[in-house]
Design a protein around this motif. Structure first.
Motif, PDB file in Angstrom:
ATOM      1  N   ALA A 229       1.914   6.448   8.829  1.00  0.00           N
ATOM      2  CA  ALA A 229       0.455   6.544   8.771  1.00  0.00           C
ATOM      3  C   ALA A 229      -0.137   6.363  10.156  1.00  0.00           C
ATOM      4  N   THR A 246      -5.205  -0.935   6.772  1.00  0.00           N
ATOM      5  CA  THR A 246      -6.060   0.164   6.337  1.00  0.00           C
ATOM      6  C   THR A 246      -5.615   0.770   5.008  1.00  0.00           C
ATOM      7  N   MET A 247      -4.285   0.883   4.837  1.00  0.00           N
ATOM      8  CA  MET A 247      -3.770   1.612   3.680  1.00  0.00           C
ATOM      9  C   MET A 247      -3.814   0.819   2.368  1.00  0.00           C
ATOM     10  N   ARG A 248      -4.094  -0.485   2.445  1.00  0.00           N
ATOM     11  CA  ARG A 248      -4.185  -1.339   1.237  1.00  0.00           C
ATOM     12  C   ARG A 248      -2.892  -1.290   0.411  1.00  0.00           C
TER      13      ARG A 248
END
Ligand SMILES: [Zn+2]
Lengths: 318, 303
Positions: A229, A246-248
């Motif tokens: 990512a 950010t990607m949780r």
């Protein structure tokens, strides 16, 4: 201790101090009991603080720690009479996915999971737990067999993802995963999965369409690995920690987003600090889940499974 | 000879005077690296493959394939519906479904707004029903211009509803795929759209309703590893990229250069992953034939 992570160093250092003080007390005969007790309190507090305040990236690192129980450790720990079964009856046996049958508290179950190695040699044999199409097809074969004999299925997921290679593409990595998603949605027997470490994208989901999804406290599950990512978002894989946030992808995130049914707490510092305890917790949950799922008529079970996945996602309608 | 007569007779049935077999036998030129958005627009378009300059009218006549080299231009969702369904038969479903920003992902709302402005669509797939050669169908078409045709929650929902309607109405389902995969900006929620759509297809499958998946360039990642690969019949356009992992990722992993035709429609045909590679000029008639065969229904068994 081997394999300490950077953020665990303060704990290690304080523990060394406590040990030094104890040795000093023993060798000199000076009474330092009060000081040692004080320091031990501080150590306990520091340990709690470190593990309760973990960032997403620190959790990812913990999830990748060697020494965490692997799928075969869980299987051997929760089953009696485990018999491993091999092969997809089509191409070959994929060592990156293991499976078989056994008794869970005296009742038959089918178990399947991605398998990482303990050392370099085993990891090469297991392809680092990254499966080929034949691995997913072996898994499906065993699931269909479980359905035939009315055995529930317990799955373990710990993979960075399905293997991106030439043979895998030639033999239909996409088709193998896709078919598993569809067939698992309709499998007429209870299914539960445990994300025990890494839940890497489609390679994880290919074993993860189940009535219950349990996520270990420090496990992660994501559409894309944090490093990949970061490479896409900021053209910089070293920004992985930022991407992880950010990607949780952490267990609490997965609860909040409605993906996980429950978080399985890990022993202090992670599953690798007390594998036996971790395995016992997983076993308790598996038994409890299968008890309650097997109480449902199959039609209701399938409808509930459908409704669960049907409700996933977030959108608007104008 | 009888064989020649047969061939000759067949030629009349095709638009460009070439049989499907002849066309398939001819080497299809595969674009090494197709630009992201070379959807034909304006009066004159340059073929990305052979460089021929093509007037839009001519291009349209050849259903957006190059008359010189056969290169398939990407087409947007609405054009695809136009060239596939009977004219004026399309009824759109769920045009109001749109994405939100569930993860508060940096830059995602702007990306969405840009895609919406550029495409005139709220989301990267158009679904609905219509007829093809008189046969009622439910159709879904992905639009590769919309954030690379990536699948987020709104797209997953839209396609799932279309699948559920196909099951309910017992209309054959046609899906034209074009996607870079799951939409990263929606994280794990986009991954779960793979499960959601596959679960809906499981129900369609159980009901015995036909699903034809048509792979168009490019179909990769999470879309390739879910509904795109689940068709009862899988067709692919010539040269369309169809695979799980990206070429660069594989090359980095295996430290080896991949052959030029890797993951193309033709590669997938050779390896048994698609049923047919169908030139766009024959796509409508191929689909019509498939629908015709299925419309007859199966054989009845003695009670
Ligand atoms: Zn051309």
């Amino acid at each position: 201790m081997p394999n300490e992570l950077e953020f665990e160093r303060p704990i290690l250092e304080l523990r060394q101090k406590v040990d030094e003080l104890r040795t000093l007390m023993e060798t000199t005969g000076i009474d330092l009991t009060a000081e040692v007790a004080k320091l031990e309190d501080r150590l306990a507090e520091l340990t709690r603080n470190v593990y309760q305040g973990l960032s997403a990236w620190q959790r990812v690192q913990l999830a990748r720690q060697p020494g965490r129980p692997t799928t075969l450790d869980y299987i051997r720990g929760i089953l009696t009479d485990f018999i491993e079964l091999h092969g997809d009856r089509n191409f070959r046996d994929d060592p990156a996915i293991v499976g078989g049958i056994g008794l869970l508290e005296g009742r038959p179950v089918t178990v399947i999971g991605t398998q990482k190695g303990r050392d370099t040699k085993e990891n090469i044999h297991r392809n680092f737990g990254m499966a080929h199409p034949e691995g997913y097809r072996k898994a499906l074969r065993l699931m269909k067999q479980a359905e035939k004999f009315h055995r529930p299925v317990v799955l373990f997921i710990d993979t960075a993802g399905a293997y991106p290679g030439m043979g895998g593409e030639e033999r239909g990595q996409s088709e193998a995963i896709a078919r598993n998603l569809r067939e698992m949605a309709g499998l007429r027997t209870p299914t539960v999965c445990f994300v025990t470490g890494e839940g890497g994208s489609g390679g994880a989901l290919g074993l993860g369409v189940t009535d219950r999804v349990y996520v270990l406290e420090y496990a992660w599950y994501s559409v894309i690995a944090p490093e990949s990512a970061a490479a896409i978002l900021w053209r910089d894989a070293t920004q992985a920690s930022r991407a992880a946030e950010t990607m949780r992808i952490t267990a609490p995130d997965l609860m909040e987003l409605g993906i996980a049914d429950e978080i399985i707490p890990e022993p202090m510092g992670g599953a690798q600090k007390d594998p036996a305890e971790m395995i016992a917790r997983v076993k308790r949950k598996a038994v409890e889940a299968l008890e309650s799922l097997s109480a449902l008529p199959i039609a209701e079970l399938l409808q509930a499974r459908y409704d669960k996945y049907r409700a996933m996602g977030s959108f608007a309608e104008r | 000879m009888l064989k020649d007569l047969f061939h000759k007779k067949r030629q009349y049935a095709t638009i460009a005077g070439q049989t499907a077999e002849e066309r398939m036998a001819a080497p299809v030129k595969v674009p090494a690296a197709a630009p992201k958005d070379n959807i034909p627009q304006g009066l004159v378009n340059k073929c990305q493959s052979c460089g021929a300059l093509l007037i839009s009218k001519e291009l349209q006549k050849h259903v957006y394939t190059c008359p010189q080299c056969g290169h398939h231009f990407p087409v947007d969702a609405r054009t695809r519906i136009d060239i596939t369904l009977d004219s004026d038969s399309f009824f759109e479903y769920d045009a109001g479904l749109t994405s939100v920003d569930p993860l508060s992902f940096p830059g995602y709302p702007e990306k969405l707004r840009k895609a919406q402005e550029q495409t005139g669509l709220l989301e990267g797939a158009v679904t609905g029903e219509g007829t093809l050669d008189g046969h009622p169908v439910v159709i879904g078409v992905m639009d590769s211009r919309f954030i690379m045709g990536s699948m987020g929650s709104a797209m997953g929902e839209k396609l799932t509803r279309a699948m559920e309607r196909a099951a309910q109405k017992r209309y054959p389902l046609l899906l034209f795929t074009a996607s870079g995969g799951a939409r990263m900006q929606e994280g794990i929620l986009s991954l779960m759209q793979m499960a959601k759509t596959s679960a809906a297809l499981q129900r369609l499958d159980e009901k015995g309703v036909l699903f034809v998946s048509v792979i168009t360039h490019p179909t990769t990642g999470g879309v390739s590893a879910s509904f795109a690969s689940l068709g009862d019949i899988i067709l692919a356009e010539p040269g369309a990229l169809f695979g799980f992992a990206g070429r660069r990722v594989i090359e980095q992993t295996i430290r080896q250069k991949l052959p030029d035709d890797f993951q193309t429609a033709e590669f997938n045909l050779k390896h048994g992953m698609v049923d047919r590679v169908v030139d766009r000029k024959q796509m409508r008639e191929t689909l019509a034939a498939i629908l015709r065969i299925h419309a007859v229904g199966g054989w009845a068994h003695a009670e």
